[in-house]
Design an enzyme around this catalytic site. Structure first.
Site, mmCIF file in Angstrom:
data_model
loop_
_atom_site.group_PDB
_atom_site.id
_atom_site.type_symbol
_atom_site.label_atom_id
_atom_site.label_comp_id
_atom_site.label_asym_id
_atom_site.label_seq_id
_atom_site.Cartn_x
_atom_site.Cartn_y
_atom_site.Cartn_z
ATOM 1 N N HIS A 118 0.819 -1.228 0.000
ATOM 2 C CA HIS A 118 0.000 0.000 0.000
ATOM 3 C C HIS A 118 0.853 1.279 0.000
ATOM 4 O O HIS A 118 0.307 2.381 -0.081
ATOM 5 C CB HIS A 118 -0.909 0.038 1.235
ATOM 6 C CG HIS A 118 -1.898 -1.081 1.304
ATOM 7 N ND1 HIS A 118 -2.803 -1.350 0.303
ATOM 8 C CD2 HIS A 118 -2.131 -2.023 2.272
ATOM 9 C CE1 HIS A 118 -3.546 -2.405 0.640
ATOM 10 N NE2 HIS A 118 -3.154 -2.832 1.829
ATOM 11 N N ASP A 156 -2.802 -10.964 -1.575
ATOM 12 C CA ASP A 156 -3.325 -10.363 -0.342
ATOM 13 C C ASP A 156 -4.829 -10.077 -0.528
ATOM 14 O O ASP A 156 -5.292 -9.826 -1.641
ATOM 15 C CB ASP A 156 -2.569 -9.056 -0.083
ATOM 16 C CG ASP A 156 -2.819 -8.461 1.294
ATOM 17 O OD1 ASP A 156 -1.963 -8.636 2.174
ATOM 18 O OD2 ASP A 156 -3.863 -7.800 1.488
ATOM 19 N N HIS A 158 -6.322 -7.475 0.292
ATOM 20 C CA HIS A 158 -6.485 -6.071 -0.099
ATOM 21 C C HIS A 158 -5.774 -5.774 -1.421
ATOM 22 O O HIS A 158 -4.772 -6.414 -1.744
ATOM 23 C CB HIS A 158 -5.907 -5.159 1.001
ATOM 24 C CG HIS A 158 -6.505 -5.386 2.348
ATOM 25 N ND1 HIS A 158 -5.917 -6.204 3.291
ATOM 26 C CD2 HIS A 158 -7.652 -4.926 2.893
ATOM 27 C CE1 HIS A 158 -6.692 -6.236 4.379
ATOM 28 N NE2 HIS A 158 -7.748 -5.469 4.167
ATOM 29 N N ASP A 243 -3.909 -12.478 4.625
ATOM 30 C CA ASP A 243 -5.208 -12.054 5.150
ATOM 31 C C ASP A 243 -6.334 -12.496 4.217
ATOM 32 O O ASP A 243 -7.504 -12.291 4.501
ATOM 33 C CB ASP A 243 -5.255 -10.536 5.406
ATOM 34 C CG ASP A 243 -4.634 -9.723 4.303
ATOM 35 O OD1 ASP A 243 -4.346 -10.283 3.225
ATOM 36 O OD2 ASP A 243 -4.449 -8.507 4.504
#
Ligand SMILES: [Zn+2]
Length: 307
Positions: A118, A156, A158, A243
């Site tokens: 990110h 991931d 996200h 995750d």
């Protein structure tokens, strides 16, 4: 044809004590307990002995400069412990690239913190990330080893918005991300496929909450494999966020440990077919420490087995 040398230690493992010293805030889910759980399971299963342990020493700043602004770097470096951990995380991934390119090992898992996908140039943490480890590694591979085509697979939960932003106009990096578009950070729209010369090299595969092994494998089959003959990658980097595993504290997918094992095997198959096996995987998210540890163990077991 696969011309790789077979090494005694086929798989490398990057770790450093400072990765367990960085704390975002008390009780934060991106905590040192994540790495402690991973190291415990690797010791208990005996897998630790099968790995070539790599302790990073390299100065990473020339490479970090390729992706991040001097203002961002200056701000991050002022944060006690965290600044040093973030720099050392990049250093670890660069050492992993060296180990693979110099054929010390066939592939590497980097148990780094903080994560990176990110991170942009905000001058502070974004989504628990400070430096974009995978983006910096991509430029390093291109510059130091003249391997131009980089495939980044981001599994991931996200969206890797920092990675997307770094290469959105760049046809030399194929970014393939499976994620829940409606989760943090709200990016990852499948219609965003790259810009200019980079058009077609940014693949956002949205998966709805609850998605499991079949859904993510289907995304690879339909949206990644068909691009590979044309793209013909020279190096594969995995933004390995767990995750997306079942029972995560922040993620809502249901990928199993067997699922991660299968994805790893597929990643190695791609690496063997296109780029002489060159593959480095680096930790992103994963916030249920026990679940994370099991998934990482399954991932590493496959890295060893299929390398
Ligand atoms: Zn995540």
């Amino acid at each position: 044809m696969n011309t790789r040398q077979k090494n005694n230690h086929k798989t490398g493992y990057v770790s450093h004590k400072i990765y367990q010293q960085h704390v975002l805030s008390p009780g934060h889910p991106e905590s040192p307990a994540r790495l402690q759980a991973i190291e415990k399971i690797l010791d208990q299963t005996g897998m630790s002995k099968e790995l070539k342990h790599i302790s990073p020493k390299k100065d990473p700043f020339e490479s970090i400069n390729e992706i991040h602004s001097s203002n961002h770097i200056r701000q991050v470096q002022t944060i006690p412990v965290t600044g040093r951990a973030a720099a050392r995380a990049v250093s670890g991934v660069l050492e992993a690239v060296d180990a693979v390119c110099q054929k010390t090992v066939n592939n590497v898992f980097c148990a780094v913190r903080p994560p990176g996908h990110h991170a942009q140039n905000a001058g502070h943490e974004e989504g628990f990330c400070f430096y974009n480890n995978v983006a910096v590694a991509s430029r390093y591979i291109q510059k130091k080893y003249h391997l131009q085509k980089i495939l980044i697979i981001d599994w991931d939960y996200h969206h890797g918005n920092g990675t997307e932003a770094a290469f959105y106009k760049d046809p030399s990096v194929l970014f393939f991300s499976t994620h829940d578009w409606y989760a943090y950070p709200g990016t990852g729209d499948p219609s965003r496929t790259g810009d200019g010369k980079g058009s077609g090299f940014n693949i956002n595969a949205h998966l709805p909450p609850g998605s499991g092994d079949d859904a993510i494998k289907r995304a690879w089959d339909k949206q990644l494999w068909p691009l590979l003959d044309d793209f013909n990658p020279d190096f594969i980097l995995i933004s390995a966020g767990f995750d997306s595993r079942k029972q995560d504290l922040l993620g809502c997918f249901s990928i199993t440990d067997q699922g991660f094992s299968d994805l790893t095997q597929m990643g190695i198959q791609i690496a063997d077919q296109y780029c002489d096996g060159r593959l480095v995987s680096l930790l992103e998210g994963g916030y249920n420490p026990q679940g994370l540890a099991k998934a990482v163990a399954a991932h590493i077991k496959s890295l060893i087995l299929y390398a």
